[in-house]
Design a protein around this motif. Sequence first.
Motif, PDB file in Angstrom:
ATOM      1  N   MET A  48      40.023  44.155  42.277  1.00  0.00           N
ATOM      2  CA  MET A  48      39.311  43.139  41.497  1.00  0.00           C
ATOM      3  C   MET A  48      38.125  42.579  42.275  1.00  0.00           C
TER       4      MET A  48
ATOM      5  N   LEU B  95      35.327  45.201  42.376  1.00  0.00           N
ATOM      6  CA  LEU B  95      34.605  45.278  41.098  1.00  0.00           C
ATOM      7  C   LEU B  95      33.608  44.137  40.958  1.00  0.00           C
ATOM      8  N   ILE B  96      34.047  42.928  41.276  1.00  0.00           N
ATOM      9  CA  ILE B  96      33.201  41.748  41.098  1.00  0.00           C
ATOM     10  C   ILE B  96      32.003  41.779  42.042  1.00  0.00           C
TER      11      ILE B  96
ATOM     12  N   LEU C 192      28.977  41.328  36.547  1.00  0.00           N
ATOM     13  CA  LEU C 192      30.045  40.365  36.836  1.00  0.00           C
ATOM     14  C   LEU C 192      29.567  39.264  37.777  1.00  0.00           C
TER      15      LEU C 192
ATOM     16  N   TYR D  42      33.423  35.039  37.042  1.00  0.00           N
ATOM     17  CA  TYR D  42      33.893  36.108  37.916  1.00  0.00           C
ATOM     18  C   TYR D  42      33.824  35.712  39.393  1.00  0.00           C
TER      19      TYR D  42
ATOM     20  N   TYR E  96      43.935  39.863  33.900  1.00  0.00           N
ATOM     21  CA  TYR E  96      42.484  39.778  33.720  1.00  0.00           C
ATOM     22  C   TYR E  96      41.855  41.127  33.397  1.00  0.00           C
ATOM     23  N   SER E  97      42.385  42.210  33.974  1.00  0.00           N
ATOM     24  CA  SER E  97      41.786  43.524  33.711  1.00  0.00           C
ATOM     25  C   SER E  97      42.139  44.040  32.319  1.00  0.00           C
TER      26      SER E  97
ATOM     27  N   ASN F 190      40.199  41.661  29.576  1.00  0.00           N
ATOM     28  CA  ASN F 190      38.790  41.362  29.744  1.00  0.00           C
ATOM     29  C   ASN F 190      37.940  42.616  29.578  1.00  0.00           C
TER      30      ASN F 190
ATOM     31  N   ASP G 153      34.684  43.065  30.065  1.00  0.00           N
ATOM     32  CA  ASP G 153      33.722  43.284  31.144  1.00  0.00           C
ATOM     33  C   ASP G 153      34.377  43.966  32.344  1.00  0.00           C
ATOM     34  N   VAL G 154      35.581  43.515  32.682  1.00  0.00           N
ATOM     35  CA  VAL G 154      36.300  44.112  33.816  1.00  0.00           C
ATOM     36  C   VAL G 154      36.671  45.557  33.507  1.00  0.00           C
TER      37      VAL G 154
END
Length: 320
Positions: free
Chosen positions: A48, A51-52, A58, A63, A291-292, A295, A297-298
């Motif tokens: 996570m 990714l951010i 993000l 985020y 969250y993944s 979401n 976007d994620v």
Amino acid sequence: MGDRGTSNHSEVTDFILVGFRVRPELHILLFLLFLLVYAMILLGNVGMMTLIMTDPRLNTPMYFFLGNLSFIDLFYSSVIAPKAMINFWSESKSISFAGCVTQLFLFALFIVAEGFLLAVMAYDRFIAICNPLLYSVQMSTHLCIQLVAGSYFFGCISSILLTSVTFTLSFCASRAIDHFYCDYRPLQRISCSDLYLHKIVSFFLCSIIILPTIIVIIVSYMYIVSTVLKIRSTEGRKKAFSTCSSHLGVVSVLYGAIIFMYFIPDRFPELSKVASLCYTLVTPMLNPLIYSLRNKDVKEALRKIMRKKIFLFNSILTMI
């Protein structure tokens, strides 16, 4: 340890972490379970954060807070899980006095910081939904950094107070802590000190930590629900609620486990261990999944990275 009536914490060089009262042959199963959960925590939270940090889409306040949530989850589970896994194999199951102090201090710091950060995230969603035109102005980079820094600051102050009060107690009854990590309630049980002042301080800390954060979360969502219900479009309401559902899921799991634990009487230590397991390992494992999976976007950022990896892999195969 000398005379029980006069011995105190300065004479204690180590403690014994009793852990779970199960048959010895089940220790291997518990070790494997902890190892699996901890591996998922590492994979989920490091993934996570990666990714951010790597996806420009993000780069938003939400985020930024989520990245810090993953950081906190990763570190406070790392304070607990490795030592617990070592003790499943160890005969002595000991932890040094300094190690116990450090474990309680770091765990208290990160768990309190997470509580404040979840309140900050609720406030962020309140601004995003109730004042969307002013969101970029009100949730500036400077303010976001201040809010996160404040979460760590309050975590640090609370941790210093709780750790200081706990380890000024006299430990003369036993060195055996009936838990799988150093927590202040099991440490109270093996103390022969007068616990009145300690319990007052503990209650005060819990009150100024849990109540304000819960109030901020509840009030924020009251305004959010009121605003969303005014949206005429069903699709609009669904989209607005979808941005909050992940956060609500995380809050429910964490606070549910904590409240359940602190309402359990001291005479049920095994139930207390199960509740502790929920917020020390289960919550950090579930947060990235929540969250993944919820979401867009994620999920899109994850697909983008996977496409790059597949393209790179295919290019290497072509060259070979």
